[in-house]
Design a protein around this motif. Structure first.
Motif, PDB file in Angstrom:
ATOM      1  N   THR A   5       0.786  -1.222   0.000  1.00  0.00           N
ATOM      2  CA  THR A   5       0.000   0.000   0.000  1.00  0.00           C
ATOM      3  C   THR A   5       0.824   1.281   0.000  1.00  0.00           C
ATOM      4  OG1 THR A   5      -0.177  -0.050   2.428  1.00  0.00           O
ATOM      5  CG2 THR A   5      -1.927  -1.137   1.158  1.00  0.00           C
ATOM      6  N   ARG A   6       2.137   1.155   0.019  1.00  0.00           N
ATOM      7  CA  ARG A   6       2.978   2.347  -0.057  1.00  0.00           C
ATOM      8  C   ARG A   6       4.386   1.945  -0.480  1.00  0.00           C
ATOM      9  NH1 ARG A   6       2.483   2.392   5.786  1.00  0.00           N
ATOM     10  NH2 ARG A   6       1.246   4.295   5.635  1.00  0.00           N
ATOM     11  N   GLY A   7       5.176   2.929  -0.861  1.00  0.00           N
ATOM     12  CA  GLY A   7       6.592   2.738  -1.126  1.00  0.00           C
ATOM     13  C   GLY A   7       6.909   1.678  -2.157  1.00  0.00           C
ATOM     14  N   ILE A   8       7.913   0.882  -1.851  1.00  0.00           N
ATOM     15  CA  ILE A   8       8.380  -0.164  -2.758  1.00  0.00           C
ATOM     16  C   ILE A   8       7.261  -1.141  -3.096  1.00  0.00           C
ATOM     17  CG2 ILE A   8       9.969  -2.115  -3.001  1.00  0.00           C
ATOM     18  CD1 ILE A   8      11.854  -0.642  -1.092  1.00  0.00           C
ATOM     19  N   GLY A   9       6.487  -1.522  -2.088  1.00  0.00           N
ATOM     20  CA  GLY A   9       5.441  -2.510  -2.300  1.00  0.00           C
ATOM     21  C   GLY A   9       4.378  -2.042  -3.267  1.00  0.00           C
ATOM     22  N   LEU A  10       3.941  -0.789  -3.139  1.00  0.00           N
ATOM     23  CA  LEU A  10       2.940  -0.258  -4.059  1.00  0.00           C
ATOM     24  C   LEU A  10       3.497  -0.191  -5.472  1.00  0.00           C
ATOM     25  CD1 LEU A  10       0.230   0.997  -4.705  1.00  0.00           C
ATOM     26  CD2 LEU A  10       1.110   3.206  -3.888  1.00  0.00           C
ATOM     27  N   ALA A  11       4.743   0.255  -5.604  1.00  0.00           N
ATOM     28  CA  ALA A  11       5.368   0.304  -6.926  1.00  0.00           C
ATOM     29  C   ALA A  11       5.487  -1.088  -7.527  1.00  0.00           C
ATOM     30  CB  ALA A  11       6.746   0.963  -6.826  1.00  0.00           C
ATOM     31  N   ALA A  12       5.842  -2.069  -6.700  1.00  0.00           N
ATOM     32  CA  ALA A  12       5.961  -3.446  -7.187  1.00  0.00           C
ATOM     33  C   ALA A  12       4.596  -3.997  -7.588  1.00  0.00           C
ATOM     34  CB  ALA A  12       6.588  -4.326  -6.117  1.00  0.00           C
ATOM     35  N   ALA A  13       3.570  -3.703  -6.785  1.00  0.00           N
ATOM     36  CA  ALA A  13       2.220  -4.175  -7.106  1.00  0.00           C
ATOM     37  C   ALA A  13       1.776  -3.633  -8.460  1.00  0.00           C
ATOM     38  CB  ALA A  13       1.250  -3.749  -6.009  1.00  0.00           C
ATOM     39  N   GLU A  14       2.001  -2.355  -8.694  1.00  0.00           N
ATOM     40  CA  GLU A  14       1.633  -1.758  -9.983  1.00  0.00           C
ATOM     41  C   GLU A  14       2.406  -2.409 -11.126  1.00  0.00           C
ATOM     42  OE1 GLU A  14       0.374   2.795  -8.983  1.00  0.00           O
ATOM     43  OE2 GLU A  14       2.501   2.308  -8.810  1.00  0.00           O
ATOM     44  N   GLU A  15       3.668  -2.658 -10.902  1.00  0.00           N
ATOM     45  CA  GLU A  15       4.495  -3.285 -11.945  1.00  0.00           C
ATOM     46  C   GLU A  15       4.028  -4.701 -12.228  1.00  0.00           C
ATOM     47  OE1 GLU A  15       7.587  -2.992 -14.738  1.00  0.00           O
ATOM     48  OE2 GLU A  15       6.696  -1.463 -13.440  1.00  0.00           O
ATOM     49  N   LEU A  16       3.682  -5.452 -11.201  1.00  0.00           N
ATOM     50  CA  LEU A  16       3.195  -6.819 -11.388  1.00  0.00           C
ATOM     51  C   LEU A  16       1.894  -6.827 -12.177  1.00  0.00           C
ATOM     52  CD1 LEU A  16       3.914  -8.211  -7.816  1.00  0.00           C
ATOM     53  CD2 LEU A  16       5.016  -8.986  -9.927  1.00  0.00           C
ATOM     54  N   LEU A  17       1.012  -5.878 -11.897  1.00  0.00           N
ATOM     55  CA  LEU A  17      -0.256  -5.821 -12.599  1.00  0.00           C
ATOM     56  C   LEU A  17      -0.075  -5.411 -14.053  1.00  0.00           C
ATOM     57  CD1 LEU A  17      -2.469  -4.201  -9.816  1.00  0.00           C
ATOM     58  CD2 LEU A  17      -2.474  -6.580 -10.581  1.00  0.00           C
ATOM     59  N   ARG A  18       0.882  -4.515 -14.311  1.00  0.00           N
ATOM     60  CA  ARG A  18       1.146  -4.127 -15.702  1.00  0.00           C
ATOM     61  C   ARG A  18       1.676  -5.312 -16.514  1.00  0.00           C
ATOM     62  NH1 ARG A  18       3.842   0.338 -13.149  1.00  0.00           N
ATOM     63  NH2 ARG A  18       2.503   2.190 -13.094  1.00  0.00           N
ATOM     64  N   ARG A  19       2.559  -6.077 -15.899  1.00  0.00           N
ATOM     65  CA  ARG A  19       3.206  -7.174 -16.635  1.00  0.00           C
ATOM     66  C   ARG A  19       2.336  -8.412 -16.734  1.00  0.00           C
ATOM     67  NH1 ARG A  19       9.405  -7.558 -14.466  1.00  0.00           N
ATOM     68  NH2 ARG A  19       9.684  -5.373 -13.839  1.00  0.00           N
ATOM     69  N   THR A  20       1.477  -8.620 -15.746  1.00  0.00           N
ATOM     70  CA  THR A  20       0.632  -9.829 -15.739  1.00  0.00           C
ATOM     71  C   THR A  20      -0.822  -9.419 -15.501  1.00  0.00           C
ATOM     72  OG1 THR A  20       1.080 -10.139 -13.364  1.00  0.00           O
ATOM     73  CG2 THR A  20       2.517 -11.308 -14.920  1.00  0.00           C
ATOM     74  N   PRO A  21      -1.444  -8.746 -16.461  1.00  0.00           N
ATOM     75  CA  PRO A  21      -2.785  -8.201 -16.244  1.00  0.00           C
ATOM     76  C   PRO A  21      -3.863  -9.252 -16.022  1.00  0.00           C
ATOM     77  CG  PRO A  21      -2.141  -8.004 -18.547  1.00  0.00           C
ATOM     78  CD  PRO A  21      -0.915  -8.418 -17.792  1.00  0.00           C
ATOM     79  N   ASP A  22      -3.598 -10.504 -16.398  1.00  0.00           N
ATOM     80  CA  ASP A  22      -4.591 -11.556 -16.192  1.00  0.00           C
ATOM     81  C   ASP A  22      -4.466 -12.212 -14.815  1.00  0.00           C
ATOM     82  OD1 ASP A  22      -5.672 -11.167 -18.712  1.00  0.00           O
ATOM     83  OD2 ASP A  22      -4.296 -12.590 -19.666  1.00  0.00           O
TER      84      ASP A  22
END
Length: 310
Positions: A5-22
């Motif tokens: 929900t913040r910092g590195i984790g939020l950035a990683a979550a967004e990146e994971l969703l961009r790369r694996t949208p399904d």
């Protein structure tokens, strides 16, 4: 994923969703924090949901794990392929106490990870990867921490999980020592789980190193907060420091296996590296495992869950 929900984790979550949208991302976190970022994550893909959890409460962890298991068993979630333990705390002393009577830093940074993993790992479908965010603070030396952290203070789990485990426990220095020692404990945990998880399920430690703007030191007090606010940002244009977005991309690489690493590895930003010499102590790892298992049984967890893998 915890700590999304913040910092590195939020950035990683967004990146994971961009790369694996399904894929479906399940965020385990406080309801208030998760509600603030859920629209932002769901703007990338609708496959995001949250479950409330207080990682400083074993009852809350148990409840959250049960909800995840129910969703997996009933088909409310797709097969589990990855688990990311990114949440952590860095406090201003070593006397903060959880509702269960544990020292808060160790409870959140070590015990919570173990409790969630022991409950949920039987649901992982190989090939799968578990990632635990750690820190080079566990080295506790000038080279790795620029003097911002003291040396670790490992004794025994029974002492370390007790409030006031370090000299002058009410001081900021004791809080930094508790944090560094808990991150050492996280690496010990990764090593021991690597010996017990089945083939095809890998677990690695990820060290983002110095990152500006994460908010981790907001409760640490003293020089840590000053350094993270004013000194570390001055290094942002050098290769020594990452932004949360850059560190988040590297965490996503670790989760998705883009960064090749055998199980039990320590990933330093983008590559496998040795952790501290102190972190390779099988006897200490076995002792920590035994204590964590006793704690899990005492709070009413599934006594057999961790042993089904090993």
């Amino acid at each position: 994923m915890t700590g999304a929900t913040r910092g590195i984790g939020l950035a990683a979550a967004e990146e994971l969703l961009r790369r694996t949208p399904d894929a479906h991302l399940l965020v385990l976190g406080r309801t208030e924090s998760a509600a603030q970022v859920l629209p932002r994550l769901q703007a990338l893909t609708p496959h995001v949901s949250t479950i409330d959890v207080d990682l400083a409460s074993t009852a809350s962890i148990d409840s959250a794990a049960s909800l995840v298991e129910d969703l997996l068993d009933e088909g409310g979630l797709p097969p589990l392929r990855a688990m990311v333990f990114n949440a952590g705390v860095h406090l201003d002393s070593a006397v903060h106490t959880t509702v269960d009577g544990y020292e808060t830093t160790f409870a959140v940074n070590v015990l919570a990870t173990h409790l969630l993993l022991r409950r949920l790992h039987p649901h992982l479908h190989a090939p799968a990867r578990v990632v635990v965010t750690v820190s080079d603070a566990h080295f506790g030396d000038l080279r790795h921490t620029a003097g911002t952290f003291p040396s670790t203070g490992w004794t025994t789990p029974d002492v370390l999980f007790r409030p006031g485990a370090y000299p002058r426990p009410s001081t900021v220095r004791a809080g930094r020592r508790a944090y560094a020692t808990s991150k050492l404990g996280g690496i010990h945990l990764v090593h021991e789980w690597a010996r017990r998880l089945p083939a095809g399920v890998d677990i690695v430690a990820y060290n983002p190193s110095l990152v500006i703007g994460t908010g981790l030191a907001r409760d640490a007090g003293g020089v840590s907060d000053v350094l993270m606010r004013y000194v570390v940002p001055a290094l942002a244009l050098t290769p020594l420091v990452d932004t949360p977005s850059a560190a988040g991309r590297k965490l996503a690489d670790a989760v998705l296996g883009v960064t090749a690493a055998p199980t039990g590895s320590y990933i330093h930003r983008t590559h496998v590296a040795p952790s501290s010499k102190e972190s390779y102590d099988v006897g200490r790892e076995e002792e920590l495992w035994a204590w964590l298992e006793d704690a899990a049984r005492n709070i009413g967890g599934d006594a057999d869950a961790a042993h089904r893998s090993g």
